[in-house]
Design a protein around this motif. Structure first.
Motif, PDB file in Angstrom:
ATOM      1  N   GLY A 582      46.215  27.122  48.564  1.00 45.12           N
ATOM      2  CA  GLY A 582      47.494  26.585  48.116  1.00 45.12           C
ATOM      3  C   GLY A 582      48.239  25.797  49.165  1.00 45.12           C
ATOM      4  O   GLY A 582      49.420  25.479  48.979  1.00 45.12           O
ATOM      5  N   GLU A 770      49.896  24.689  34.535  1.00 44.91           N
ATOM      6  CA  GLU A 770      49.596  25.785  35.445  1.00 44.91           C
ATOM      7  C   GLU A 770      48.228  26.389  35.139  1.00 44.91           C
ATOM      8  O   GLU A 770      47.498  26.792  36.040  1.00 44.91           O
ATOM      9  N   TRP A 773      45.331  24.938  37.037  1.00 48.08           N
ATOM     10  CA  TRP A 773      45.175  25.330  38.452  1.00 48.08           C
ATOM     11  C   TRP A 773      44.106  26.425  38.573  1.00 48.08           C
ATOM     12  O   TRP A 773      43.150  26.313  39.343  1.00 48.08           O
ATOM     13  N   TRP A 788      52.081  18.478  37.843  1.00 48.35           N
ATOM     14  CA  TRP A 788      52.502  19.877  37.868  1.00 48.35           C
ATOM     15  C   TRP A 788      52.841  20.314  39.281  1.00 48.35           C
ATOM     16  O   TRP A 788      53.734  21.130  39.498  1.00 48.35           O
ATOM     17  N   TRP A 805      57.333  24.216  49.249  1.00 48.13           N
ATOM     18  CA  TRP A 805      56.185  24.454  48.353  1.00 48.13           C
ATOM     19  C   TRP A 805      55.631  25.871  48.516  1.00 48.13           C
ATOM     20  O   TRP A 805      55.490  26.374  49.617  1.00 48.13           O
ATOM     21  N   PRO A 808      50.768  29.032  43.532  1.00 50.51           N
ATOM     22  CA  PRO A 808      51.020  29.732  42.262  1.00 50.51           C
ATOM     23  C   PRO A 808      50.987  31.236  42.365  1.00 50.51           C
ATOM     24  O   PRO A 808      51.673  31.910  41.616  1.00 50.51           O
ATOM     25  N   GLN A 809      50.200  31.804  43.299  1.00 48.85           N
ATOM     26  CA  GLN A 809      50.094  33.248  43.364  1.00 48.85           C
ATOM     27  C   GLN A 809      51.406  33.883  43.803  1.00 48.85           C
ATOM     28  O   GLN A 809      51.613  35.081  43.606  1.00 48.85           O
ATOM     29  N   PRO A 812      55.619  31.586  40.697  1.00 46.36           N
ATOM     30  CA  PRO A 812      55.258  30.402  39.923  1.00 46.36           C
ATOM     31  C   PRO A 812      56.450  29.538  39.556  1.00 46.36           C
ATOM     32  O   PRO A 812      56.325  28.346  39.458  1.00 46.36           O
ATOM     33  N   GLN A 813      57.626  30.175  39.338  1.00 45.57           N
ATOM     34  CA  GLN A 813      58.757  29.356  38.937  1.00 45.57           C
ATOM     35  C   GLN A 813      59.244  28.446  40.057  1.00 45.57           C
ATOM     36  O   GLN A 813      60.010  27.524  39.835  1.00 45.57           O
ATOM     37  N   LEU A 815      57.059  26.819  42.135  1.00 45.64           N
ATOM     38  CA  LEU A 815      55.912  26.070  42.633  1.00 45.64           C
ATOM     39  C   LEU A 815      56.164  24.580  42.693  1.00 45.64           C
ATOM     40  O   LEU A 815      55.666  23.883  43.550  1.00 45.64           O
ATOM     41  N   HIS A 816      56.890  24.097  41.768  1.00 42.36           N
ATOM     42  CA  HIS A 816      56.999  22.631  41.685  1.00 42.36           C
ATOM     43  C   HIS A 816      58.382  22.254  41.174  1.00 42.36           C
ATOM     44  O   HIS A 816      59.066  23.020  40.533  1.00 42.36           O
TER      45      HIS A 816
END
Length: 824
Positions: A582, A770, A773, A788, A805, A808-809, A812-813, A815-816
């Motif tokens: 990541g 997501e 990914w 994304w 940044w 995702p692990q 997640p909210q 992440l981007h």
């Protein structure tokens, strides 16, 4: 000599006897026709005059009844409304208590709701008790007459029905309503006066089409127009010129009046509204004679036109018949001259079974034989010998004709669809030229089946290029045809046991939307076709930026040349993230144009014609300079990432590009492995040898190389193996749909396995969900890039984004950043 004299029409002379006879026949029949038509027209005129007089009288009779009906209906409505007041309990109590102030208030409120000009309450004997007017002197006689009139109406009609009472107050007509107040005997009267309004005359005109003038006269004074639906000049003429000539006494009104007013003759009828010795109120109903007879005038004109057309048609028929009888040879003479001038399209009619008929048949046989030979010669010059389709010359003629027709027709349009087959050279090289010819014939037949309208044209221009003219089509219809062609070409074609997969680059241009002459229309459809083949998107509609010779493109290109000097270009960056951990490992550098008046110009508006014009090299140099300078700035902040830059086909054949890159890397102290150059398969295949030489120089320098949009080009695996590349970027069209399309997922898996087997790294473009990914990570893809993760952002915002940044692990909210729907 006698035989020759019968054929004298060939010498443009006529036989006097036959000519005189023909003219006498024509004159006789035309004379009889004119006599019959004259008698018919006279009878019709008489009938029209009688009907018009009857219509005028009936119109006045109807108007008088309608006017009386309108006044009566109005009186009934007002009477019933006034009865509500007379029956009101509070009003009766005010009468009993002789509370004048309450009475006047009730009269004013009720009168205002009904639109009354005044309201009065009197005793049973007619003595005025309350009034809404301060000045009651002039009201007393009117109120007395209204009460007496109401009593008279009640006695005559037995209490059923209300008749309108029209009286004057200050020479203005009012409609008076008198209602008794009973308890149970009459204890008083409520009298209300309502001014006659223009609305009554307007409604009368709408119902009957009559003009109305309401006039008043006091004693023996002059008449005055109180209300009028006529024009001011017509009203003034009626009042000042005609009314003084009429003797109006008693209830007998003059009948069958006619006045010559401005605007034409009018018939009129007087209706007495109030005829008293001291005052007179009348309504004059008028109907324009011109308007009444207008329908008959149209009938008269139609009859005259019909008679004229009949005479003309009869005369033409008579003359043609006479000429057919007397001069058949002259017709053959004119046709023979047309044949001598090369006009073979007009057939020669038969003239019977005599000698002249035989001569006409011989001329017709000769015309057909010569026309067949001319058509064969013309077809050989305008038809493709292989596919039997129109060739380029015939197609150009048809396009010119279609464009000319469009420019003459408002809102007309035509469209040209040009297509070039994919992989046709491969068929020629592998299966031979005979198979290639068979393939072209099959494609021609396929296109003819799709284009069923005979007004349209399917043509083979040259080699594997075909074109379609939609004579009355537009861009929307052309798109639909292009999609049908693409779907048809997706079906494999069997050539002597060999299966051939076809595709095509299709370009579309329309007139007058894109061009207003045939040459430009053909060139622009060809440019769109080349763009379609270059971008591998199936079909492309022409855009002005594709034509570097267009005025808009030249203007924009001139501004683009100054954009670098004016510091209008901006570098945007889109992050590339390693799927294994990541971490952000790099970014793709993209150029944007911040125009001072146009705003942020999208890349699609200037990159295509920059590539065509060669200016793309300047943009590449600017982007290389900006990216290496930015990398140095990041390195000083402790941020070391790989910078990826796209190279065009023109950049690959630039022999000076490796030297400039070397200089920039040294100038800013950028390690070569921190720069990755991305090249599309189609750019490499434009000139494979020179492209490979340039790529090998970069490889020796230590610069990383990547094949962009992998999976959409034509390069073979054998050729790919020879290229000194380090990375494959899977085209976003496969990645975006892989969760929903099993075929796309298989393609992604195959590309990942292929790249890893070749020792190459894999980057997936188009990561927009997501779920993708985890799916890409499960396929062991190395790097991901897409909306994304993050949209392209200004370079000065990139370091801050990197610091925020999270993979995702984690959360997640976070992440981007929100990206919304992707915009192409």
């Amino acid at each position: 000599m006698s035989d020759n004299s019968t054929l004298t029409p060939l010498g443009n002379t006529a036989i006097p006897r036959r000519r005189r006879l023909a003219y006498r026949i024509v004159a006789l029949f035309l004379g009889l026709l004119l006599i019959i038509q004259f008698v018919s027209f006279t009878l019709v005129e008489k009938s029209i005059d009688q009907n018009a007089r009857g219509v005028l009288q009936e119109s006045l009779n109807l108007g008088e009844r309608v006017f009386d009906r309108l006044l009566t209906q109005n009186a009934v409505h007002l009477y019933e409304s006034t009865q509500l007041l007379s029956a009101d309990y509070g009003f009766r109590e005010a009468i009993a208590s002789e509370d004048t102030e309450t009475l006047e208030s009730a009269l004013a409120n009720h009168g205002e709701r009904l639109g009354a000009a005044f309201a009065v309450f009197t005793s049973a004997q007619g003595v005025l008790k309350a009034s809404t007017l301060q000045e009651t002197h002039a009201l007393r006689p009117l109120v007395t007459r209204a009460i007496n009139g109401a009593i008279t109406q009640t006695s005559q009609q037995g209490g059923d029905g209300v008749r309108p009472l029209v009286m004057q107050l200050q020479q203005r007509p009012y409609q008076l309503i008198a209602v008794p107040v009973k308890a149970p005997l009459t204890i008083g009267w409520v009298v209300m006066g309502f001014r006659l309004e223009q609305q009554l005359l307007t409604e009368m005109h709408q119902l009957t089409g009559l003009g109305v003038v309401v006039m008043t006269r006091h004693s023996q004074g002059n008449w005055r127009a109180a209300l009028s639906h006529l024009r001011p000049d017509q009203t003034d003429d009626v009042v000042r010129r005609w009314m003084p000539t009429l003797n109006i006494n008693g209830t007998q009104m003059p009948d069958r009046l006619s006045f010559d007013l401005p605007g034409g003759l009018h018939v009129a009828r007087l209706v007495g509204l109030n005829i008293q010795p001291g005052e007179q109120t009348v309504a004059m109903l008028l109907r324009s004679v011109n308007e009444a007879v207008a329908p008959y005038e149209e009938l008269r004109l139609a009859i005259m036109v019909l008679n004229g057309v009949g005479v003309l048609a009869f005369a033409m028929g008579s003359v043609l018949t006479a000429r057919r009888i007397t001069t058949p040879v002259s017709t053959l003479t004119g046709l023979a001259r047309r044949l001598s001038n090369g006009d073979f399209n007009a057939p020669i009619p038969s003239h019977g079974k005599d000698e002249i008929g035989q001569l006409a048949d011989a001329f017709e046989s000769m015309r057909r034989a010569v026309q067949d030979r001319e058509d064969a010669i013309r077809r050989s010059g305008f038809t493709d010998s292989l596919t039997r389709l129109p060739n380029r010359a015939q197609f150009s003629v048809n396009v010119r004709e279609a464009v000319t027709e469009v420019l003459r027709t408002p809102e007309g349009s035509c469209a040209v669809i040009m297509l070039d087959l994919d992989r046709f050279k491969h068929v020629n090289n592998v299966l031979g030229h005979d198979a290639g010819d068979q393939l072209l014939v099959r494609v021609g037949e396929l296109l003819r089946k799709l284009i069923v309208d005979e007004a349209n044209t399917v043509s083979r221009l040259s080699g594997d290029e075909f074109a379609i003219l939609l004579r009355r089509g537009d861009v929307t219809q052309a798109r639909a045809v292009a999609r049908s062609i693409q779907q048809s070409l997706e079906t494999t074609i069997d050539l002597n046991g060999n299966t051939v997969d076809l595709g095509a680059g299709i370009g579309i241009a329309a007139c007058p939307e894109h061009a207003q002459d045939a040459v430009t229309l053909l060139r622009q459809s060809e440019l769109a076709m080349y763009k379609a083949k270059q971008s591998q998107v199936g079909h492309v509609v022409f855009r002005p930026e594709m034509d570097v010779k267009s005025d808009e493109a030249l203007f924009l290109l001139g501004e683009l040349r100054q954009a670098i000097d004016r510091d209008e270009l901006r570098m945007f960056l889109q992050p590339k993230v390693a799927l294994a951990n990541g971490q952000v490992i790099g970014a793709e550098a993209l150029v944007r144009w911040q125009h001072p008046t146009r705003g942020l110009v999208p890349p699609g508006a200037f990159i295509p014609f920059a590539e065509q014009s060669g200016f793309i090299r300047h943009l590449t140099n600017w982007l290389l300079e900006e990216s290496t300078r930015t990398w140095r700035s990041w390195a000083e902040q402790g941020l070391s990432l790989q910078m990826s830059i796209n190279l065009s086909a023109r950049d690959l054949i630039d022999p000076d590009l490796p030297g400039r890159v070397t200089a920039l890397l040294g100038q800013h102290g950028v390690p070569p492995h921190c720069l990755c150059l991305e090249i599309t398969e189609s750019a490499i295949m434009d000139d494979p040898n020179r492209a490979q030489q340039t790529l090998e120089q970069f490889h020796y320098m230590g610069v990383k190389l990547s094949i962009d949009d992998f999976g959409t080009g034509y390069s073979s695996l054998a050729y790919l193996k020879r290229l000194p590349v380090d990375e494959l970027k899977i085209d976003k069209s496969f990645v975006m749909n892989m969760q929903r399309d099993g075929q796309d997922a298989k393609i992604v898996r195959s590309v990942v396995d292929l790249a890893h087997n070749l020792g190459l790294k894999v980057t997936a473009e188009g990561l927009e969900e997501e779920a993708a990914w985890a799916m890409l990570a499960g396929l062991r893809c190395d790097v991901a890039q897409g909306y994304w993760i993050a949209k392209p952002m200004p370079s000065d915002q990139f370091p801050d984004w990197v610091s925020r940044w999270r993979a995702p692990q984690a959360t997640p909210q976070e992440l981007h950043q929100p990206t919304g729907k992707r915009v192409a």
